[in-house]
Design a protein around this motif. Sequence first.
Motif, PDB file in Angstrom:
ATOM      1  N   MET A   9       0.826  -1.206   0.000  1.00 18.18           N
ATOM      2  CA  MET A   9       0.000   0.000   0.000  1.00 18.18           C
ATOM      3  C   MET A   9       0.863   1.260   0.000  1.00 18.18           C
ATOM      4  O   MET A   9       0.607   2.215  -0.744  1.00 18.18           O
ATOM      5  N   GLY A  10       1.902   1.277   0.827  1.00 11.59           N
ATOM      6  CA  GLY A  10       2.802   2.431   0.854  1.00 11.59           C
ATOM      7  C   GLY A  10       3.543   2.624  -0.456  1.00 11.59           C
ATOM      8  O   GLY A  10       3.741   3.758  -0.911  1.00 11.59           O
ATOM      9  N   PHE A  11       3.933   1.521  -1.102  1.00 15.47           N
ATOM     10  CA  PHE A  11       4.649   1.618  -2.379  1.00 15.47           C
ATOM     11  C   PHE A  11       3.761   2.222  -3.461  1.00 15.47           C
ATOM     12  O   PHE A  11       4.181   3.123  -4.201  1.00 15.47           O
ATOM     13  N   PHE A  12       2.524   1.736  -3.570  1.00 13.84           N
ATOM     14  CA  PHE A  12       1.632   2.248  -4.613  1.00 13.84           C
ATOM     15  C   PHE A  12       1.214   3.691  -4.328  1.00 13.84           C
ATOM     16  O   PHE A  12       1.053   4.480  -5.259  1.00 13.84           O
ATOM     17  N   LEU A  13       1.051   4.059  -3.061  1.00 13.48           N
ATOM     18  CA  LEU A  13       0.749   5.448  -2.744  1.00 13.48           C
ATOM     19  C   LEU A  13       1.927   6.360  -3.090  1.00 13.48           C
ATOM     20  O   LEU A  13       1.738   7.466  -3.615  1.00 13.48           O
ATOM     21  N   GLY A  14       3.139   5.922  -2.784  1.00  9.60           N
ATOM     22  CA  GLY A  14       4.313   6.705  -3.154  1.00  9.60           C
ATOM     23  C   GLY A  14       4.467   6.843  -4.659  1.00  9.60           C
ATOM     24  O   GLY A  14       4.824   7.909  -5.167  1.00  9.60           O
ATOM     25  N   LEU A  15       4.175   5.743  -5.387  1.00  9.31           N
ATOM     26  CA  LEU A  15       4.249   5.801  -6.849  1.00  9.31           C
ATOM     27  C   LEU A  15       3.193   6.744  -7.413  1.00  9.31           C
ATOM     28  O   LEU A  15       3.466   7.523  -8.344  1.00  9.31           O
ATOM     29  N   LEU A  16       1.990   6.703  -6.861  1.00  3.57           N
ATOM     30  CA  LEU A  16       0.932   7.612  -7.301  1.00  3.57           C
ATOM     31  C   LEU A  16       1.293   9.063  -7.003  1.00  3.57           C
ATOM     32  O   LEU A  16       1.065   9.967  -7.825  1.00  3.57           O
ATOM     33  N   GLY A  17       1.857   9.314  -5.834  1.00  2.00           N
ATOM     34  CA  GLY A  17       2.283  10.665  -5.502  1.00  2.00           C
ATOM     35  C   GLY A  17       3.394  11.161  -6.413  1.00  2.00           C
ATOM     36  O   GLY A  17       3.428  12.348  -6.772  1.00  2.00           O
ATOM     37  N   MET A  18       4.300  10.274  -6.814  1.00  2.00           N
ATOM     38  CA  MET A  18       5.368  10.670  -7.724  1.00  2.00           C
ATOM     39  C   MET A  18       4.807  11.071  -9.089  1.00  2.00           C
ATOM     40  O   MET A  18       5.235  12.077  -9.682  1.00  2.00           O
ATOM     41  N   LEU A  19       3.836  10.326  -9.593  1.00  2.00           N
ATOM     42  CA  LEU A  19       3.217  10.675 -10.876  1.00  2.00           C
ATOM     43  C   LEU A  19       2.490  12.014 -10.791  1.00  2.00           C
ATOM     44  O   LEU A  19       2.550  12.831 -11.716  1.00  2.00           O
ATOM     45  N   GLY A  20       1.783  12.247  -9.676  1.00  2.00           N
ATOM     46  CA  GLY A  20       1.111  13.528  -9.503  1.00  2.00           C
ATOM     47  C   GLY A  20       2.090  14.686  -9.421  1.00  2.00           C
ATOM     48  O   GLY A  20       1.840  15.770  -9.975  1.00  2.00           O
ATOM     49  N   THR A  21       3.210  14.475  -8.744  1.00  2.00           N
ATOM     50  CA  THR A  21       4.232  15.518  -8.665  1.00  2.00           C
ATOM     51  C   THR A  21       4.828  15.805 -10.031  1.00  2.00           C
ATOM     52  O   THR A  21       5.118  16.974 -10.367  1.00  2.00           O
ATOM     53  N   LEU A  22       5.007  14.774 -10.844  1.00  2.00           N
ATOM     54  CA  LEU A  22       5.526  14.974 -12.201  1.00  2.00           C
ATOM     55  C   LEU A  22       4.559  15.803 -13.041  1.00  2.00           C
ATOM     56  O   LEU A  22       4.970  16.715 -13.777  1.00  2.00           O
ATOM     57  N   VAL A  23       3.263  15.504 -12.934  1.00  2.00           N
ATOM     58  CA  VAL A  23       2.259  16.264 -13.682  1.00  2.00           C
ATOM     59  C   VAL A  23       2.240  17.725 -13.230  1.00  2.00           C
ATOM     60  O   VAL A  23       2.186  18.649 -14.051  1.00  2.00           O
ATOM     61  N   LEU A  88      11.282  14.857  -7.383  1.00  3.85           N
ATOM     62  CA  LEU A  88      11.090  13.793  -8.376  1.00  3.85           C
ATOM     63  C   LEU A  88      12.258  12.804  -8.362  1.00  3.85           C
ATOM     64  O   LEU A  88      12.060  11.586  -8.460  1.00  3.85           O
ATOM     65  N   VAL A  89      13.470  13.332  -8.244  1.00  8.58           N
ATOM     66  CA  VAL A  89      14.647  12.448  -8.207  1.00  8.58           C
ATOM     67  C   VAL A  89      14.595  11.537  -6.984  1.00  8.58           C
ATOM     68  O   VAL A  89      14.854  10.315  -7.065  1.00  8.58           O
ATOM     69  N   LEU A  90      14.244  12.083  -5.840  1.00 16.13           N
ATOM     70  CA  LEU A  90      14.143  11.270  -4.631  1.00 16.13           C
ATOM     71  C   LEU A  90      13.016  10.251  -4.724  1.00 16.13           C
ATOM     72  O   LEU A  90      13.144   9.131  -4.211  1.00 16.13           O
ATOM     73  N   SER A  91      11.926  10.611  -5.383  1.00 14.52           N
ATOM     74  CA  SER A  91      10.816   9.666  -5.537  1.00 14.52           C
ATOM     75  C   SER A  91      11.218   8.489  -6.423  1.00 14.52           C
ATOM     76  O   SER A  91      10.884   7.338  -6.124  1.00 14.52           O
ATOM     77  N   VAL A  92      11.923   8.775  -7.519  1.00 12.53           N
ATOM     78  CA  VAL A  92      12.397   7.690  -8.386  1.00 12.53           C
ATOM     79  C   VAL A  92      13.372   6.790  -7.640  1.00 12.53           C
ATOM     80  O   VAL A  92      13.311   5.542  -7.732  1.00 12.53           O
ATOM     81  N   LEU A  93      14.262   7.382  -6.868  1.00  5.73           N
ATOM     82  CA  LEU A  93      15.197   6.591  -6.065  1.00  5.73           C
ATOM     83  C   LEU A  93      14.463   5.774  -5.014  1.00  5.73           C
ATOM     84  O   LEU A  93      14.824   4.610  -4.741  1.00  5.73           O
TER      85      LEU A  93
END
Length: 267
Positions: A9-23, A88-93
């Motif tokens: 759950m934490g992984f998918f929420l972090g991934l979703l937040g990273m996509l929103g930050t990119l947008v 964004l860099v930290l989210s990808v890492l």
Amino acid sequence: MASAALELMGFFLGLLGMLGTLVATVLPYWQISAHIGSNIVTAVANMRGLWMECVYQSTGAFQCETYNSMLALSPDLQASRALMVISLVLSVLAVAVAALGMQCTLCLEGAGAAKSRVAGASGGLFLTAGFLSLIPVSWTTHEVVQTFYRPDLPSSMKFELGECLYVGLASSLVTMLGGGMLSASCCEEQGGGRRHAGGYPYPVGVAVPGGGARTTSQTYHNPTLQAGASRGPAMVRSTSHSSQSTAHGAQGAKKPAAAGYDITGYV
């Protein structure tokens, strides 16, 4: 099992937040021209972002112009760019590190406690990334609101909150929530989430007089049957190492024992 679900759950929420930050970082909808007062003509709408300024006309024409000089920009805009890119860099890492440390992956499977520490480190990266993206969004929101209520500023120069500010705010909160879940799952594992019940003795060898044979017997105590120990004798199962100790094992089984089950018996 609960910690693994928390990690997912934490992984998918972090991934979703990273996509929103990119947008929110790429699109120019941070500030939108306000149509108030004498500025009621909606044929043209101005939009500003971190990287470009766009104009939308009612005829359908959409034109954008990027900022030519980075040094000519205001300091708050430069800081907002840097913070969003670092986030964004930290989210990808964090996504890469979480893929190594989660229980559902095969990476670092034999590392033991190091695998949970890697998952906790990814949670910390998600928390940092969400906090960094929250700073420029909050600061820009504050600037837009303060500028909007300035009485000495003409209406044509006032802007309203754009969609990217709402997306960036939600994305930063979701990213920090996902990082908190990953960190909590790591703390749960290191705090002794997998504990074994205590108080159960190990099997011991009991020497039987005469014949030199040994009989192995052990009683498995059930905590739920401790209170009703006087209702009946314990179920004891003995195994003999030779045929000469069969009679002695039967005599040993007649001895009263505490309520429970044999560790080699049926649970």
